[in-house]
Write a protein that holds these residues in place. Structure first.
Motif, PDB file in Angstrom:
ATOM      1  N   ILE A 249     -10.848  -3.709  -1.351  1.00 28.85           N
ATOM      2  CA  ILE A 249     -11.914  -4.666  -1.607  1.00 28.85           C
ATOM      3  C   ILE A 249     -11.264  -6.029  -1.839  1.00 28.85           C
ATOM      4  O   ILE A 249     -10.347  -6.157  -2.656  1.00 28.85           O
ATOM      5  CB  ILE A 249     -12.759  -4.265  -2.834  1.00 28.85           C
ATOM      6  N   PHE A 250     -11.736  -7.030  -1.108  1.00 27.25           N
ATOM      7  CA  PHE A 250     -11.129  -8.353  -1.128  1.00 27.25           C
ATOM      8  C   PHE A 250     -12.186  -9.403  -1.463  1.00 27.25           C
ATOM      9  O   PHE A 250     -13.197  -9.513  -0.756  1.00 27.25           O
ATOM     10  CB  PHE A 250     -10.498  -8.675   0.234  1.00 27.25           C
ATOM     11  N   GLN A 251     -11.944 -10.173  -2.519  1.00 29.94           N
ATOM     12  CA  GLN A 251     -12.800 -11.321  -2.813  1.00 29.94           C
ATOM     13  C   GLN A 251     -12.300 -12.495  -1.988  1.00 29.94           C
ATOM     14  O   GLN A 251     -11.088 -12.740  -1.912  1.00 29.94           O
ATOM     15  CB  GLN A 251     -12.734 -11.674  -4.298  1.00 29.94           C
ATOM     16  N   LEU A 252     -13.224 -13.218  -1.378  1.00 33.62           N
ATOM     17  CA  LEU A 252     -12.854 -14.311  -0.501  1.00 33.62           C
ATOM     18  C   LEU A 252     -13.236 -15.652  -1.117  1.00 33.62           C
ATOM     19  O   LEU A 252     -14.209 -15.756  -1.866  1.00 33.62           O
ATOM     20  CB  LEU A 252     -13.531 -14.157   0.863  1.00 33.62           C
ATOM     21  N   GLU A 253     -12.468 -16.649  -0.765  1.00 34.56           N
ATOM     22  CA  GLU A 253     -12.776 -18.011  -1.195  1.00 34.56           C
ATOM     23  C   GLU A 253     -14.168 -18.379  -0.675  1.00 34.56           C
ATOM     24  O   GLU A 253     -14.460 -18.207   0.504  1.00 34.56           O
ATOM     25  CB  GLU A 253     -11.728 -18.962  -0.618  1.00 34.56           C
ATOM     26  N   GLY A 254     -15.018 -18.841  -1.535  1.00 33.24           N
ATOM     27  CA  GLY A 254     -16.392 -19.137  -1.138  1.00 33.24           C
ATOM     28  C   GLY A 254     -17.376 -18.108  -1.621  1.00 33.24           C
ATOM     29  O   GLY A 254     -18.590 -18.327  -1.558  1.00 33.24           O
ATOM     30  N   GLY A 255     -16.879 -16.940  -2.083  1.00 30.73           N
ATOM     31  CA  GLY A 255     -17.770 -15.986  -2.725  1.00 30.73           C
ATOM     32  C   GLY A 255     -18.061 -14.710  -1.974  1.00 30.73           C
ATOM     33  O   GLY A 255     -18.560 -13.750  -2.565  1.00 30.73           O
ATOM     34  N   ALA A 256     -17.800 -14.660  -0.678  1.00 28.91           N
ATOM     35  CA  ALA A 256     -18.079 -13.434   0.071  1.00 28.91           C
ATOM     36  C   ALA A 256     -17.120 -12.319  -0.347  1.00 28.91           C
ATOM     37  O   ALA A 256     -16.017 -12.573  -0.830  1.00 28.91           O
ATOM     38  CB  ALA A 256     -17.969 -13.687   1.569  1.00 28.91           C
ATOM     39  N   VAL A 257     -17.563 -11.089  -0.167  1.00 21.28           N
ATOM     40  CA  VAL A 257     -16.763  -9.918  -0.500  1.00 21.28           C
ATOM     41  C   VAL A 257     -16.504  -9.124   0.779  1.00 21.28           C
ATOM     42  O   VAL A 257     -17.423  -8.904   1.580  1.00 21.28           O
ATOM     43  CB  VAL A 257     -17.477  -9.015  -1.529  1.00 21.28           C
ATOM     44  N   ALA A 258     -15.252  -8.693   0.959  1.00 28.50           N
ATOM     45  CA  ALA A 258     -14.886  -7.870   2.116  1.00 28.50           C
ATOM     46  C   ALA A 258     -14.426  -6.505   1.623  1.00 28.50           C
ATOM     47  O   ALA A 258     -13.678  -6.404   0.649  1.00 28.50           O
ATOM     48  CB  ALA A 258     -13.795  -8.537   2.939  1.00 28.50           C
ATOM     49  N   GLN A 259     -14.888  -5.478   2.286  1.00 33.50           N
ATOM     50  CA  GLN A 259     -14.446  -4.113   2.011  1.00 33.50           C
ATOM     51  C   GLN A 259     -13.957  -3.530   3.321  1.00 33.50           C
ATOM     52  O   GLN A 259     -14.702  -3.468   4.313  1.00 33.50           O
ATOM     53  CB  GLN A 259     -15.597  -3.275   1.462  1.00 33.50           C
ATOM     54  N   ILE A 260     -12.677  -3.109   3.364  1.00 37.22           N
ATOM     55  CA  ILE A 260     -12.099  -2.601   4.612  1.00 37.22           C
ATOM     56  C   ILE A 260     -11.408  -1.272   4.346  1.00 37.22           C
ATOM     57  O   ILE A 260     -10.530  -1.178   3.478  1.00 37.22           O
ATOM     58  CB  ILE A 260     -11.104  -3.608   5.228  1.00 37.22           C
ATOM     59  N   ASN A 261     -11.812  -0.260   5.099  1.00 38.30           N
ATOM     60  CA  ASN A 261     -11.156   1.043   5.062  1.00 38.30           C
ATOM     61  C   ASN A 261     -10.222   1.165   6.258  1.00 38.30           C
ATOM     62  O   ASN A 261     -10.607   0.842   7.387  1.00 38.30           O
ATOM     63  CB  ASN A 261     -12.192   2.166   5.114  1.00 38.30           C
ATOM     64  N   SER A 262      -9.009   1.621   6.012  1.00 35.51           N
ATOM     65  CA  SER A 262      -8.011   1.802   7.067  1.00 35.51           C
ATOM     66  C   SER A 262      -7.460   3.215   6.948  1.00 35.51           C
ATOM     67  O   SER A 262      -7.042   3.625   5.861  1.00 35.51           O
ATOM     68  CB  SER A 262      -6.851   0.804   6.894  1.00 35.51           C
ATOM     69  N   SER A 263      -7.445   3.966   8.061  1.00 32.74           N
ATOM     70  CA  SER A 263      -6.979   5.344   7.950  1.00 32.74           C
ATOM     71  C   SER A 263      -6.459   5.873   9.272  1.00 32.74           C
ATOM     72  O   SER A 263      -7.049   5.624  10.333  1.00 32.74           O
ATOM     73  CB  SER A 263      -8.105   6.250   7.453  1.00 32.74           C
ATOM     74  N   TRP A 264      -5.341   6.607   9.173  1.00 30.23           N
ATOM     75  CA  TRP A 264      -4.840   7.401  10.299  1.00 30.23           C
ATOM     76  C   TRP A 264      -5.207   8.866  10.108  1.00 30.23           C
ATOM     77  O   TRP A 264      -4.643   9.743  10.760  1.00 30.23           O
ATOM     78  CB  TRP A 264      -3.319   7.249  10.408  1.00 30.23           C
ATOM     79  N   ALA A 265      -6.151   9.119   9.220  1.00 28.52           N
ATOM     80  CA  ALA A 265      -6.598  10.490   8.951  1.00 28.52           C
ATOM     81  C   ALA A 265      -8.118  10.534   8.936  1.00 28.52           C
ATOM     82  O   ALA A 265      -8.738  11.122   8.061  1.00 28.52           O
ATOM     83  CB  ALA A 265      -6.020  10.986   7.624  1.00 28.52           C
ATOM     84  N   VAL A 266      -8.731   9.893   9.919  1.00 25.52           N
ATOM     85  CA  VAL A 266     -10.182   9.847  10.019  1.00 25.52           C
ATOM     86  C   VAL A 266     -10.558  10.044  11.488  1.00 25.52           C
ATOM     87  O   VAL A 266      -9.891   9.545  12.387  1.00 25.52           O
ATOM     88  CB  VAL A 266     -10.731   8.497   9.492  1.00 25.52           C
ATOM     89  N   ARG A 267     -11.614  10.799  11.719  1.00 20.75           N
ATOM     90  CA  ARG A 267     -12.092  11.000  13.088  1.00 20.75           C
ATOM     91  C   ARG A 267     -13.181   9.972  13.385  1.00 20.75           C
ATOM     92  O   ARG A 267     -14.006   9.662  12.533  1.00 20.75           O
ATOM     93  CB  ARG A 267     -12.569  12.441  13.262  1.00 20.75           C
TER      94      ARG A 267
END
Length: 383
Positions: A249-267
């Motif tokens: 979960i990443f807070q961004l300058e300006g107030g937006a929020v980013a949520q990124i899932n990264s996986s080499w174990a997902v179909r």
């Protein structure tokens, strides 16, 4: 038209990414099209010099593609005054020292990421390059993908209104290597060799978020090694010591929020291997590698939650495809062209070693956040 040859020492191109994207689809593709027209009566001709550790692989590659020079002696290649640029696509653990050698030799630098194994080393590279006066660039290929180019077009056109959130899903199942061959090299799953999905992908997410939405100001992450044992290229089992999945979960300058899932174990149950959904007050978009779909607020349906009735509409069909409106070249090749123009014509170029250091910093803080179970501020880096 005047032809200008630029000689590029390409280290690590016997590997998957270095060969497919950088040598074959970028440098050799430029040669196949007759060179790069600089627009001032000059045709730039890239001349690769292959560098690596495996003599037989280099020789075979050079013969297959009609490349005249290759070497297993990096020091000798860097000592060659006719070599203009050093490119690095080696394993991460070998990159920092090689880049330092190239800077000391006065070569311009273009490199894969992460640029170093830690933020201190990445910043040192940026400072050394600045002090030496060499031009430098870091591969940031995903912002050149057609889907993200279309997304940037929407942002610049004000389509979203106020951007509220970004949700990213990246990944696929990488076979363990026992009953089917793995799609990625085994070092990716050994922390002692510089592997791990955080050090691989967080540098990508840093520049994607930074370029499109704003600087990352905080990070909170949880990482995992979901598959604890894998099999290497010789079919031998080994313990996976590096993370194969990360949830950030990443807070961004300006107030937006980013949520990124990264996986080499997902179909994969999505249209592309990576997708970003951006939601704003005036509209939303879902962008992948090539495609981008939108839903404006004026065309937003009114779903009603009722778990007792079956869904009677296709939510995906309620989105509109964004047209290409342009011919998109390979993203790696497009960035190579910009860097070559930067070297030869001194055109503006922002994706330098300092930008690369930001990616290393985010990965380092992401791992620290997971280990300590807390959120971290991301200080702005300067030289």
């Amino acid at each position: 038209m005047t032809r200008k040859t630029v000689r590029i020492a390409m280290n690590g191109v016997t590997g998957r990414m270095g060969y497919r994207q950088h040598l074959l689809r970028s440098i050799l593709a430029l040669r196949e099209q007759g060179g790069l027209d600089l627009g001032d009566g000059t045709l730039l001709w890239p001349e690769p010099v292959l560098v690596g550790r495996r003599e037989h692989a280099l020789r075979a590659m050079a013969e297959r593609h009609g490349i005249g020079e290759w070497s297993t002696d990096l020091s000798a290649v860097l000592a060659d005054e006719s070599v203009d640029i050093y490119f690095d696509a080696q394993v991460t653990s070998a990159r920092e020292s090689a880049l330092k050698q190239a800077i000391a030799a006065g070569k311009h630098l273009y490199t894969e990421k992460p640029t170093a194994t830690g933020v201190d080393g990445a910043l040192e590279l940026a400072r050394l390059a600045r002090a030496a006066g060499v031009k430098n660039g870091v591969v940031q290929d995903k912002i050149f993908l057609p889907g993200l180019v279309k997304l940037k077009r929407l942002i610049d056109g004000g389509f979203f209104g106020e951007i509220l959130s970004v949700r990213g899903e990246f990944g696929y199942w990488v076979f363990e290597g026992d009953w089917q061959e793995a799609q990625r090299p085994s070092w990716n799953y050994r922390a002692e060799d510089g592997g791990g999905i955080v050090v691989d992908m967080f540098p990508h997410w840093e520049y994607v978020l930074h370029e499109l939405f704003g600087r990352v100001t905080t990070v909170s992450a949880h990482v995992a090694t979901h598959v604890p044992q894998r099999w290497d290229e010789e079919g031998k089992p080994y313990p996976a010591t590096a993370d194969d999945s990360a949830y950030g979960i990443f807070q961004l300058e300006g107030g937006a929020v980013a949520q990124i899932n990264s996986s080499w174990a997902v179909r994969v149950n999505r249209d592309e291997l990576v997708e970003f959904q951006v939601d704003g007050t005036h509209g939303s978009a879902v962008a992948g590698l090539r495609n981008c779909r939108v839903q404006h607020r004026s065309a937003t349906p009114k779903p009603v939650w009722n778990p007792d009735l079956p869904v009677t509409e296709s939510f995906r069909d309620q989105w509109q495809e964004v047209p290409d409106n342009a011919v998109f070249d390979n993203g790696f090749k497009a960035q190579w062209e910009l860097f070559l123009r930067h070297v030869v014509l001194d055109e503006s170029y922002t994706w330098d070693l300092l930008a690369g250091a930001r990616g290393v910093q985010l990965a380092e803080l992401g791992l620290k956040s997971s280990a300590e179970g807390r959120r971290y501020d991301v200080p702005e880096l300067t030289l």
